[in-house]
Design an enzyme around this catalytic site. Sequence first.
Site, PDB file in Angstrom:
ATOM      1  N   GLY A   1      51.683   8.054  91.786  1.00 59.78           N
ATOM      2  CA  GLY A   1      51.566   8.871  92.986  1.00 59.78           C
ATOM      3  C   GLY A   1      51.018  10.228  92.594  1.00 59.78           C
ATOM      4  N   GLU A   2      51.323  11.233  93.378  1.00 62.80           N
ATOM      5  CA  GLU A   2      50.911  12.594  93.051  1.00 62.80           C
ATOM      6  C   GLU A   2      52.093  13.264  92.357  1.00 62.80           C
ATOM      7  OE1 GLU A   2      49.150  15.957  92.346  1.00 62.80           O
ATOM      8  OE2 GLU A   2      51.029  16.039  93.482  1.00 62.80           O
ATOM      9  N   SER A   3      51.971  13.497  91.063  1.00 64.47           N
ATOM     10  CA  SER A   3      53.127  13.889  90.261  1.00 64.47           C
ATOM     11  C   SER A   3      53.733  15.215  90.710  1.00 64.47           C
ATOM     12  CB  SER A   3      52.749  13.956  88.773  1.00 64.47           C
ATOM     13  OG  SER A   3      51.748  14.929  88.540  1.00 64.47           O
TER      14      SER A   3
ATOM     15  N   CYS B   1      51.690   5.802  85.650  1.00 65.88           N
ATOM     16  CA  CYS B   1      50.843   6.923  86.047  1.00 65.88           C
ATOM     17  C   CYS B   1      51.676   8.199  86.211  1.00 65.88           C
ATOM     18  CB  CYS B   1      50.057   6.573  87.312  1.00 65.88           C
ATOM     19  SG  CYS B   1      48.651   7.666  87.617  1.00 65.88           S
TER      20      CYS B   1
ATOM     21  N   ARG C   1      47.890  15.507  82.101  1.00 67.68           N
ATOM     22  CA  ARG C   1      47.782  15.134  83.509  1.00 67.68           C
ATOM     23  C   ARG C   1      46.310  15.079  83.916  1.00 67.68           C
ATOM     24  NH1 ARG C   1      47.442  17.816  88.379  1.00 67.68           N
ATOM     25  NH2 ARG C   1      48.689  16.971  90.105  1.00 67.68           N
TER      26      ARG C   1
ATOM     27  N   ILE D   1      43.802   5.551  88.333  1.00 70.55           N
ATOM     28  CA  ILE D   1      43.526   6.376  89.511  1.00 70.55           C
ATOM     29  C   ILE D   1      43.978   7.806  89.219  1.00 70.55           C
ATOM     30  CG2 ILE D   1      43.964   6.717  91.971  1.00 70.55           C
ATOM     31  CD1 ILE D   1      44.592   3.734  92.160  1.00 70.55           C
ATOM     32  N   ARG D   2      43.007   8.686  89.015  1.00 69.43           N
ATOM     33  CA  ARG D   2      43.320  10.087  88.668  1.00 69.43           C
ATOM     34  C   ARG D   2      44.408  10.104  87.587  1.00 69.43           C
ATOM     35  NH1 ARG D   2      44.728  14.364  93.376  1.00 69.43           N
ATOM     36  NH2 ARG D   2      46.543  13.019  93.427  1.00 69.43           N
TER      37      ARG D   2
ATOM     38  N   HIS E   1      48.043   1.338  86.719  1.00 77.02           N
ATOM     39  CA  HIS E   1      48.854   0.817  87.819  1.00 77.02           C
ATOM     40  C   HIS E   1      48.930  -0.707  87.814  1.00 77.02           C
ATOM     41  CE1 HIS E   1      49.140   4.566  90.320  1.00 77.02           C
ATOM     42  NE2 HIS E   1      48.057   4.884  89.628  1.00 77.02           N
TER      43      HIS E   1
ATOM     44  N   GLU F   1      51.038  -2.461  89.241  1.00 77.27           N
ATOM     45  CA  GLU F   1      51.503  -2.880  90.565  1.00 77.27           C
ATOM     46  C   GLU F   1      50.362  -3.093  91.550  1.00 77.27           C
ATOM     47  OE1 GLU F   1      51.336   1.605  90.893  1.00 77.27           O
ATOM     48  OE2 GLU F   1      51.705   0.096  89.351  1.00 77.27           O
TER      49      GLU F   1
END
Length: 250
Positions: free
Chosen positions: A47-49, A79, A109, A143-144, A202, A204
């Site tokens: 997600g967005e950490s 991630c 990051r 992803i990022r 990821h 998942e």
Amino acid sequence: MTIVGVLALQGSFNEHIAALRRLGVKGVEIRKPEQLLNVASLIIPGGESTTMAKLAELHNLFPALREFVRMGKPVWGTCAGLIFLANKATGQKTGGQGLVGGLDCTVHRNFFGSQLQSFESELSIPELVSSEGGPETFRGVFIRAPAILDVGPEVQVLARCPVSSNSNLHSSSSGEGKKEKDSESKVIVAVRQGNLLATAFHPELTSDNRWHSYFLKMAGDVEESSSSIESIGVNNSRFERSKSDLPIFI
């Protein structure tokens, strides 16, 4: 039925729960500290950490998450979850973010760049193949994504990813641990240290369930070992954490 907690503050927690369901395992959403008492293992999703860290602070989850790790319970971070578990993280936004810590590594990051630079890559996974069988590679979805710059001596490297010449590869200033200098064209993207598993990609978001199966087996081994220790009795002082063990963010 086996039950696994999935931190559900933000990010791809539903996808992890779906992957667990495919393996006949129930995943339960974790949003409050007291909910951790009902599970023996935990997945921290991508997600967005920074957002996840702010929500964890809001719900006072960090003390409970750190205790969960300190107790030796199995935790897998994907991630953003990898960033959470790292003892040290660089390349963060102004002010940094809270970390759970426990994993002896330095993470950068957004190592691979912005959302537009997200990609997929075939990863060599000999340890996973040895445990779970299947193809010799796993298609990692980045992803990022972060990357692991260096690891401590007790950390097992499970996968590396090729990096281009214009990547954001940084060396650690600590001068400790195993460095990626030895493999200049690749960077570490999956590791295990005892009860902790971490992937920069990821699993998942794929139909390949081998990483989830690997974590479930790992969790079973850790839980069985913990039960044996508890039956003997352990001095609580063994689990006290020194100041030098606390996670660092830059």
